[in-house]
Write a protein that holds these residues in place. Structure first.
Motif, PDB file in Angstrom:
ATOM      1  N   UNK A   1       0.818  -1.247  -0.132  1.00 18.43           N
ATOM      2  CA  UNK A   1       0.175  -0.091  -0.033  1.00 18.43           C
ATOM      3  C   UNK A   1       1.183   1.306  -0.214  1.00 18.43           C
ATOM      4  N   UNK A   2       2.011   0.976   0.752  1.00 15.87           N
ATOM      5  CA  UNK A   2       2.401   2.313   1.040  1.00 15.87           C
ATOM      6  C   UNK A   2       3.738   2.625  -0.322  1.00 15.87           C
ATOM      7  N   UNK A   3       3.655   1.421  -1.313  1.00 18.12           N
ATOM      8  CA  UNK A   3       4.397   1.652  -2.207  1.00 18.12           C
ATOM      9  C   UNK A   3       3.073   2.183  -3.350  1.00 18.12           C
ATOM     10  N   UNK A   4       2.006   1.813  -3.590  1.00 14.91           N
ATOM     11  CA  UNK A   4       1.373   2.166  -3.873  1.00 14.91           C
ATOM     12  C   UNK A   4       1.342   3.451  -4.230  1.00 14.91           C
ATOM     13  N   UNK A   5       0.862   4.255  -2.581  1.00 14.95           N
ATOM     14  CA  UNK A   5       0.396   5.982  -2.270  1.00 14.95           C
ATOM     15  C   UNK A   5       2.018   6.973  -3.304  1.00 14.95           C
ATOM     16  N   UNK A   6       2.630   6.332  -2.924  1.00 14.00           N
ATOM     17  CA  UNK A   6       4.555   6.831  -3.116  1.00 14.00           C
ATOM     18  C   UNK A   6       4.613   6.669  -4.884  1.00 14.00           C
ATOM     19  N   UNK A   7       3.858   5.705  -5.751  1.00 13.40           N
ATOM     20  CA  UNK A   7       3.465   5.636  -6.750  1.00 13.40           C
ATOM     21  C   UNK A   7       2.624   6.674  -7.485  1.00 13.40           C
ATOM     22  N   UNK A   8       1.330   7.099  -6.480  1.00 17.91           N
ATOM     23  CA  UNK A   8       0.784   8.246  -6.878  1.00 17.91           C
ATOM     24  C   UNK A   8       0.968   9.602  -6.892  1.00 17.91           C
ATOM     25  N   UNK A   9       1.243   9.409  -5.480  1.00 18.11           N
ATOM     26  CA  UNK A   9       2.353  10.532  -4.837  1.00 18.11           C
ATOM     27  C   UNK A   9       3.530  10.766  -6.338  1.00 18.11           C
ATOM     28  N   UNK A  10       4.311  10.788  -6.767  1.00 23.51           N
ATOM     29  CA  UNK A  10       5.078   9.828  -7.566  1.00 23.51           C
ATOM     30  C   UNK A  10       4.969  11.387  -8.634  1.00 23.51           C
ATOM     31  N   UNK A  11       3.407  10.760  -8.995  1.00 24.56           N
ATOM     32  CA  UNK A  11       2.837  10.186 -10.023  1.00 24.56           C
ATOM     33  C   UNK A  11       1.986  11.921 -10.827  1.00 24.56           C
TER      34      UNK A  11
END
Length: 798
Positions: free
Chosen positions: A156-166
């Motif tokens: 979940x953290x990697x998902x939210x980081x990816x969304x934050x990054x994009x």
């Protein structure tokens, strides 16, 4: 309609998830063997959390406080809280294991969303299938550890980081969600956030470079940090010292028991890499290799670009960060790779799905890999399950019976079982899990013994469990000495024996006369508040007739007057282990043994008072004069033949004297033993109330020190500070008081006050003590580290 539903990828994911639950319920979860050490520990916490969350007698504030106290170490409370909600369906081991699917569900949903961001829908679906049916994941679903829950929140953290990054928004709230997800990881396992250091730095650096307005970057960073802090603060602020120290202890334990996979070895760095085929399964790995070879040979025919892929630097940095930290770790275990395995599954899924428009070739690959999964399930799950069932038919390890046997002997009291063996099947943790599941009427604790004092262990427990044959890796010479001493001691006898499936034998030892007995008594109505005494070998036996409302959580204060001297005895009724009884007016007879010096109590006149749970002092009617004739008969009895249970309230006074004198090693050793015998630390609370009453009667400073140590151990910091201030006014030349003050300051994170306290200590004569010097240097080092004076801090700590 049905076709539309089947084409929905979320329906597909729910279907394969349901199939995984079915597989686990009927084939994976094997309950023939008891849970091993770590599983027993985690199950204990889950059942304990269940008892708190669904206890209708607790108010919301108490529930919240108790939930935060379920664990105070490097394993957070979140896994146990969520699993406890699931076992509301059925409070059993099977449903505790099935609660893994709370986290499995979150993981595969996160994997699917990452697949959409990484490549396409099919990649997400295939990644979910690979993850769900990999042998390592299936195996971990069949046990109860925290690796799956850590994996779910890490994904979940990697998902939210990816969304934050994009995110291209001027001020993105995905930073807040990332902070929340990092907080969730911390509440599962605080050390879990270490593998996100590089990805977080990468995102923050990238945001900093891209944001022309640096104030917006600062806002995003603060939002991220706020999201993290708001989740962890209630638990971390309460237990931060024990979280840090337990993490360090776990690291040291790993070093001591590591077997050749240290960070200075090639094997240590290759461990996770070379085990990846075992993680996905050899059949599935071979199928992937075949598909990869087919892709290579058909790259021109079907226009497959093997080299073009969505390069996700965040994924790569996450994997590298994990691999670096995991390879440096003192303990290696293949299950630790689970936190990055969802990302690995996404890369595996790209081998199967390459956006090929030729349906025949794509279906060929789909059929090939699906077949490999089916073969894996048959050969690695279903067939072994049938073999295990045939081999383990009618195995009984007697955990349930051991606990219920003790409870039947003392149905109105909480009991503590001391256990010596530490094998995979019979250990403290899995017996404790069973005891908590049955309602927490029995506590199970491992004996902490040493060669010098092992005989004293018999003073703290009514029940012992020993085993012949293999004792486990944590056995020691002192435990063997204790086992031999217990067998020949006249104060204990074998209450019951069981033969285990491995042909070893366990024996349950019981004190010949339990320290405390509580039973309903019809004559109590006429004898209410009457107390009787009898001299027994090495102490006193009292019998108190009283209503339930007077007995529960009460204390007895005895003044034995002989000539001009007064000998004081302070005890908690039933050692503080009386259960909450329903009928307040029901009458009981309390029988309790108290160790005491026979010479001091002979020919004494007793004045007895009952201190109720509301702190009311009630006069008791005493019926006995302690005659020396009875004393003479009993004083000739050998002490070793009649070992009475220690009076823990006296031990708290002893701890207070140790604190006054700066004997900190003695404090830690004695508290370790006392906490084993009274896990709820009821004795500290009882001692505090007793000493407060005694201090009112006579201003003896040792009572204040007893109150202080009680408040410190129970983390009543404000009260402890007030008590310590009183003590300092009375003994302002005792440097140990300033050392204690510094410890309280550090706990409250008041660094300046701690520095002042340490400086006062340095100019005191008491600073000469080696123990005081050692602890003051440790505190001084912590202060320096918190003030970012790292060299000075490390020098002091070393």
């Amino acid at each position: 309609m049905l076709r539309r539903l089947l084409s929905n990828n979320y329906i597909k994911i729910i279907f394969i998830w349901s199939f995984a639950i079915f597989i686990d319920y009927y084939f994976v979860i094997n309950l023939d063997n008891p849970p091993d050490w770590d599983q027993g520990y985690h199950l204990s916490n889950t059942f304990k959390m269940f008892n708190i969350v669904f206890n209708n007698n607790l108010n919301i504030n108490d529930k919240y406080s108790y939930i935060l106290d379920v664990t105070d170490n490097y394993r957070g409370p979140l896994t146990y809280f969520l699993s406890s909600l699931f076992i509301r369906i059925n409070n059993s081991y099977k449903f505790a294991y099935l609660s893994n699917h709370i986290f499995i569900g979150l993981t595969i949903l996160s994997i699917y969303q990452l697949g959409l961001l990484f490549k396409n829908k099919n990649t997400g679906v295939w990644a979910c299938i690979i993850f769900l049916f990999s042998p390592l994941v299936i195996q971990q679903r069949g046990v109860f550890l925290i690796d799956i829950s850590l994996t779910s929140f890490s994904t979940l953290a990697i998902l939210t980081m990816t969304l934050w990054d994009k995110s291209k928004k001027h001020l993105s709230l995905f930073g807040l969600l990332t902070g929340f997800s990092m907080g969730l990881i911390f509440l599962v396992k605080p050390t879990g956030i270490v593998i996100f250091i590089i990805p977080i730095i990468y995102i923050l650096f990238k945001k900093y470079i891209k944001k022309e307005n640096k104030i917006i970057f600062l806002y995003e960073f603060l939002i991220f940090f706020f999201g993290f802090l708001i989740l962890i603060y209630p638990w971390f602020s309460k237990h931060w010292i024990t979280i840090i120290t337990s993490t360090l202890n776990a690291w040291k334990w790993g070093i001591n028991y590591q077997e050749g996979l240290d960070a200075n070895t090639i094997e240590g760095w290759l461990f996770y890499f070379k085990n990846i085929p075992d993680v996905i399964g050899s059949i599935n790995f071979i199928a992937l290799l075949i598909i990869l070879v087919l892709n290579i040979f058909n790259r021109k025919k079907y226009n497959i670009n093997l080299y073009k892929s969505n390069v996700n630097y965040l994924f790569i940095l996450f994997i590298l960060n994990f691999y670096f930290v995991a390879s440096l770790m003192s303990t290696k275990d293949i299950r630790f790779i689970l936190v990055i395995y969802p990302i690995i599954c996404l890369y595996f899924a790209t081998v199967i799905d390459k956006n090929i428009k030729n349906y025949f070739y794509q279906n060929l690959k789909n059929i090939l890999f699906t077949s490999s999964i089916i073969f894996s399930l048959v050969f690695y799950i279903i067939i072994p399950f049938k073999k295990v069932n045939l081999l383990n038919n009618n195995n009984n390890w007697y955990h349930k019976e051991i606990i219920s046997t003790i409870e039947k002997e003392s149905p109105m009291l909480y009991s503590t079982l001391a256990i010596l063996p530490d094998t995979k099947e019979i250990n403290t943790f899995n017996l404790e899990a069973e005891a908590i599941r049955q309602g927490e009427n029995v506590a199970v604790r491992q004996i902490v013994s040493n060669i010098e004092t092992y005989k004293n262990d018999l003073k703290y427990f009514d029940w012992f469990l020993i085993k012949n044959g293999n004792q486990g890796v944590m056995t020691s010479k002192s435990k063997q000495l204790l086992s031999d001493y217990l067998k020949r001691n006249q104060s204990f006898f074998v209450f019951k024996k069981w033969t285990l499936p491995d042909n070893s034998e366990i024996s349950l030892f019981r004190r010949k006369e339990l320290n405390t007995k509580l039973s309903p008594n019809p004559t109590c109505e006429n004898k209410n508040k009457n107390i009787y005494f009898e001299i027994i070998p090495n102490g006193l036996k009292l019998r108190l007739y009283a209503k339930k409302s007077l007995l529960e959580s009460s204390k007895i204060l005895l003044d034995l007057k002989k000539n001009e001297e007064v000998h004081k005895i302070n005890i908690a009724t039933g050692q503080g282990q009386i259960k909450s009884l329903k009928n307040e007016e029901e009458c009981f007879l309390l029988s309790q043994n108290i160790p005491s010096d026979l010479e001091k109590i002979s020919d004494s006149i007793i004045d007895a008072n009952l201190l109720t749970k509301n702190n009311n002092l009630i006069k008791l009617k005493v019926h006995d004069h302690l005659s020396s004739k009875i004393t003479d008969k009993n004083m000739n009895t050998k002490q070793e033949e009649f070992i009475l249970m220690a009076n823990k309230v006296d031990k708290v006074k002893e701890l207070g004297i140790y604190l006054r004198n700066g004997n900190f090693d003695e404090i830690f050793n004695l508290i370790g033993v006392l906490n084993q015998s009274d896990p709820k630390q009821t004795y500290f609370k009882n001692a505090e109330y007793i000493f407060q009453e005694r201090y009112k009667q006579k201003n003896e400073i040792n009572y204040l020190y007893g109150i202080l140590i009680s408040q410190i151990i129970r983390r009543e910091i404000d009260l402890a500070n007030n008590t310590l201030d009183k003590i300092i006014k009375l003994e302002n030349l005792n440097g140990n008081n300033y050392l204690t003050k510094a410890i309280l300051n550090i706990y409250e994170f008041k660094l300046k006050e701690a520095r002042v306290s340490i400086n006062k200590l340095k100019y005191d004569d008491m600073y000469k003590s080696n123990q005081t010097l050692k602890i003051s240097n440790y505190i001084d080092g912590l202060i320096n580290i918190f003030e970012f004076k790292l060299y000075e801090g490390i020098s002091k700590l070393s």
